[in-house]
Design a protein around this motif. Structure first.
Motif, short mmCIF file in Angstrom:
data_model
loop_
_atom_site.label_atom_id
_atom_site.label_comp_id
_atom_site.label_asym_id
_atom_site.label_seq_id
_atom_site.Cartn_x
_atom_site.Cartn_y
_atom_site.Cartn_z
N TYR A 87 43.14 16.48 -23.96
CA TYR A 87 44.23 16.08 -24.45
C TYR A 87 44.13 15.11 -25.90
O TYR A 87 44.87 15.24 -26.58
N HIS A 119 46.07 16.12 -29.74
CA HIS A 119 46.63 14.99 -30.26
C HIS A 119 46.29 14.49 -31.50
O HIS A 119 46.92 13.45 -31.90
N SER A 173 51.80 18.53 -22.59
CA SER A 173 51.71 19.02 -24.08
C SER A 173 50.30 19.52 -24.19
O SER A 173 49.91 20.02 -25.26
N ALA A 200 49.32 24.49 -28.26
CA ALA A 200 48.85 23.18 -28.89
C ALA A 200 47.33 23.30 -29.26
O ALA A 200 47.10 22.67 -30.20
#
Length: 418
Positions: free
Chosen positions: A293, A297, A377, A382
Motif C-alpha cells: 500500500y 502511494h 487503491s 496502481a
C-alpha cells in the motif's frame, strides 16, 4: 610459421574473445564448443597452446586436460574456470596443465597466462619463445588477488556485457525467472524477521535487520547464477566501447525484465498459498499489505528518486562482487551496499515485483488488511503506473549513468578515444 592454438569451451563468447585476442597476435586459432571434437583435433594436429574450460556439458575439464596430456604432449595446456579455487588449480596442474586462469579474465590476463605456459612447456625452443615474449611482454602477470577498479571496468565492458548480450534467449529467460524469485526470497526473508520488530528494537534497527536479510537475494543472483535486470544495466559500458549494439542490449534487457516479473510473481503466489502469512495472527500478511500500500502511494518523483539511489548501490554491489575472486569476498561485497539501500528506503523495481503483487493477493483476505487502509487503491493499475514505471526508469538512471557510464568515462573512454 604462425603459432597454432586450440580453444575448447562451451561458451561461444569466450571462443570469440580468444579468436579476437590471439588472432590479432598472429595465432592460428581453432575454436570448438565440443570437448569430444577438441580431443579429436588435438590427436590429429599439432598445437602450440590448448585452452580448455573446466566445466562443460557431459565433460569434466580435468579429465579432458589429462587426456590432452596423453594425445598432445607437445602442447602447452591452460585451463580456465568460472569457479576458481586453489584445489582445482592444483589438480589441473597435476593432470598436465601448465597454468590455470579464473573467469572472467581480461585480454591482458589471458595473454600473460599463455605466455607463461608456453615458456614452461617449450623452454628448449628459444627462438620461438623470444619472438612470443616480444609480443607478450606488455601483459602483466595474472594474479589471484582481487581486481582493481580499472580492471573491473574492462571485465564488465569486454567480457561480462558481451557474454550476456550473446547468451541464448531461453537461457536468459530461465535465469531471469530465477533472479526474480531470488530477489523475492530476499524480500520474504526480510519481512519475516522484521514484521513485528519495530516496537522492540525501533524503526532504524528494524530497517537495518531487514536490509541485512534482504541481501541474500543478490547473493543468490551473483553466486548461484541468475540474470537481474537492474544489474544488467551495466551492459551499457559494452555498448559504449562498441562491443555490442544498443538494439541487442535493449532486447536482452526486455527479456530479463519480463522474466524477473514472472519469477517474482511466482514466489508471491507460493507465499500466498503457503499460508505462512498467517504467522502472528495474520500479522505477517498485514505487514505485507501495508508495505504494498505504501509503495503504490508514493508520488512519481519520490519513487523515481528513490529508485535512482537504489540501483546506484545495487550496481556498485555487483561491481564490487566482480572484484573478488572468492565466494566469501563476493558475499561481503554484496552485503553492505544491499543492506544500505534497503535500510535507507530506496526502491528496487524487481523487489517491488514481489512486494506489491504479494500485497495485492493478500488484500482479498478478511482480517489481513490493517485498519484504516483503503485497499480499493491497491490495484494492478496502481502498481504499474504509481510504482513500477517510475521505479524502473529511476533504476535505469542510477545503474546506467552513475555506475556504467561513470566508470566508462573514468577508465575506458580515454583509451577508446585513441
Amino acid at each position: 610459421m604462425a603459432e597454432r592454438m586450440l580453444v575448447i569451451d562451451d561458451d561461444t563468447a569466450v571462443l570469440e574473445s580468444c579468436q579476437a585476442i590471439f588472432g590479432a597476435e598472429g595465432f592460428e586459432v581453432t575454436p570448438t564448443t565440443d570437448p569430444a571434437e577438441g580431443l579429436k583435433l588435438a590427436t590429429g594436429n599439432s598445437y602450440d597452446v590448448i585452452l580448455c574450460d573446466w566445466k562443460m556439458p557431459g565433460f569434466d575439464g580435468l579429465d579432458v586436460v589429462a587426456e590432452l596430456e596423453k594425445r598432445s604432449p607437445e602442447s602447452a595446456v591452460v585451463m580456465f574456470s568460472g569457479y576458481p579455487s586453489v584445489g582445482r588449480a592444483t589438480e589441473a596442474m597435476k593432470r598436465g596443465a601448465m597454468d590455470f586462469l579464473p573467469k572472467p579474465f581480461t585480454p591482458e590476463e589471458i595473454g600473460a597466462v599463455v605466455q607463461k605456459a608456453i615458456r614452461r612447456k617449450h623452454t628448449q625452443e628459444k627462438k620461438a619463445l623470444r619472438r612470443f615474449e616480444k609480443v607478450m611482454d606488455k601483459f602483466p602477470t595474472p594474479s589471484m588477488d582481487d581486481k582493481g577498479p580499472k580492471n573491473i571496468a574492462e571485465t564488465v565492458a569486454q567480457n561480462v556485457g558481451v557474454a550476456k548480450a550473446n547468451s541464448p534467449w531461453v537461457t536468459l529467460f530461465v535465469l531471469g525467472v530465477l533472479a526474480g524469485a531470488y530477489i523475492g526470497f530476499g524480500g520474504l526473508f526480510a519481512a519475516s524477521v522484521t514484521f513485528d520488530a519495530a516496537p522492540i528494537v525501533g524503526i532504524g534497527i528494524k530497517k537495518m535487520i531487514g536490509g541485512a536479510a534482504f541481501s541474500i537475494g543478490l547473493m543468490l543472483v551473483i553466486i548461484a547464477g541468475a540474470e537481474l535486470f537492474t544489474g544488467n544495466n551495466l551492459m551499457i559500458s559494452s555498448v559504449m566501447i562498441g562491443e555490442i549494439t544498443w538494439k541487442k542490449m535493449l532486447a536482452k534487457w526486455g527479456v530479463v525484465y519480463v522474466a524477473n516479473f514472472v519469477g517474482s510473481v511466482l514466489l508471491a503466489l507460493l507465499f500466498y498459498f503457503s499460508g505462512l502469512w498467517k504467522v502472528g495472527g495474520n500479522a505477517l500478511g498485514a505487514a505485507a499489505v501495508k508495505v504494498a500500500y505504501a509503495k503504490v502511494h508514493l508520488s512519481f518523483g519520490e519513487a523515481f528518486v528513490r529508485a535512482v539511489g537504489c540501483n546506484w548501490m545495487v550496481c556498485l554491489a555487483v561491481w564490487m562482487a566482480l572484484a573478488s575472486r572468492t565466494v566469501i569476498g563476493k558475499i561481503f561485497a554484496i552485503f553492505f551496499p544491499i543492506m544500505g539501500f534497503v535500510a535507507i528506503g530506496f526502491e528496487h523495481c524487481v523487489a517491488n515485483m514481489y512486494f506489491i503483487p504479494n500485497g495485492i493477493f493478500l488484500s482479498h483476505w478478511a482480517g489481513v488488511v490493517p485498519a484504516g487502509l483503503d485497499i480499493s487503491s491497491l490495484t494492478w493499475g496502481a502498481f504499474l503506473v504509481n510504482n513500477l514505471i517510475p521505479v524502473t526508469i529511476g533504476n535505469i538512471v542510477g545503474g546506467v549513468f552513475f555506475v556504467g557510464l561513470g566508470y566508462w568515462g573514468a577508465y575506458l573512454r580515454p583509451s577508446y578515444a585513441k
